[in-house]
Write a protein that holds these residues in place. Structure first.
Motif, short mmCIF file in Angstrom:
data_model
loop_
_atom_site.label_atom_id
_atom_site.label_comp_id
_atom_site.label_asym_id
_atom_site.label_seq_id
_atom_site.Cartn_x
_atom_site.Cartn_y
_atom_site.Cartn_z
N THR A 1 0.81 -1.22 0.00
CA THR A 1 0.00 0.00 0.00
C THR A 1 0.84 1.27 0.00
O THR A 1 0.35 2.33 -0.39
CB THR A 1 -0.98 0.03 1.19
N GLU A 2 2.11 1.19 0.39
CA GLU A 2 2.96 2.38 0.37
C GLU A 2 3.14 2.91 -1.04
O GLU A 2 3.45 4.08 -1.24
CB GLU A 2 4.32 2.10 1.02
N ARG A 3 2.91 2.08 -2.04
CA ARG A 3 3.01 2.51 -3.43
C ARG A 3 1.96 3.56 -3.78
O ARG A 3 2.12 4.33 -4.73
CB ARG A 3 2.87 1.31 -4.37
N SER B 1 3.77 6.94 -2.69
CA SER B 1 5.14 7.21 -3.10
C SER B 1 5.14 7.95 -4.44
O SER B 1 4.24 7.81 -5.26
CB SER B 1 5.94 5.92 -3.22
N VAL B 2 6.18 8.75 -4.65
CA VAL B 2 6.35 9.50 -5.90
C VAL B 2 7.38 8.76 -6.74
O VAL B 2 8.48 8.48 -6.27
CB VAL B 2 6.83 10.94 -5.61
N PRO B 3 7.03 8.42 -7.97
CA PRO B 3 8.00 7.71 -8.83
C PRO B 3 9.25 8.54 -9.04
O PRO B 3 9.19 9.77 -9.13
CB PRO B 3 7.25 7.51 -10.14
N SER B 4 10.39 7.87 -9.14
CA SER B 4 11.64 8.58 -9.36
C SER B 4 11.66 9.29 -10.72
O SER B 4 12.42 10.22 -10.93
CB SER B 4 12.82 7.62 -9.26
N SER B 5 10.80 8.88 -11.63
CA SER B 5 10.75 9.51 -12.94
C SER B 5 9.88 10.78 -12.95
O SER B 5 9.79 11.46 -13.97
CB SER B 5 10.20 8.52 -13.98
N GLU C 1 7.77 19.39 -10.79
CA GLU C 1 6.42 19.90 -10.60
C GLU C 1 5.47 18.85 -10.06
O GLU C 1 4.51 19.15 -9.37
CB GLU C 1 5.86 20.47 -11.92
N GLU C 2 5.73 17.58 -10.39
CA GLU C 2 4.85 16.49 -9.93
C GLU C 2 5.15 16.05 -8.50
O GLU C 2 4.35 15.40 -7.89
CB GLU C 2 5.00 15.28 -10.86
#
Length: 76
Positions: free
Chosen positions: A61-63, A66-70, A74-75
């Motif tokens: 569920t932590e996914r 989480s913010v993708p490394s890509s 701004e995101e």
């Protein structure tokens, strides 16, 4: 939800909640040998009962937060 670190394969977008069909973020391996998949909502809802019958619980569920490394600055 208790996270159990196993060598189980990561859940993918093709893995669906057995209760509602949403993307699954929890895999519950049952003491009886089967497995159930749950979205975060139903995993939290059934957590007390699942802990009683689970041999292990794979919680991803932590996914959801989480913010993708890509991701661009701004995101983030």
């Amino acid at each position: 939800m208790t996270t159990v670190l196993t060598s189980a394969s990561p859940l993918t977008a093709a893995d669906r909640c057995d209760r509602c069909g949403a993307q699954a973020y929890l895999r519950v391996v049952l003491l009886s040998g089967g497995e159930l998949l749950f979205c975060a909502h139903h995993g939290r809802k059934f957590e007390p009962e699942l802990k009683k019958i689970a041999a292990e619980i794979q919680d991803e569920t932590e996914r959801l937060t989480s913010v993708p490394s890509s991701a661009s600055e701004e995101e983030r």
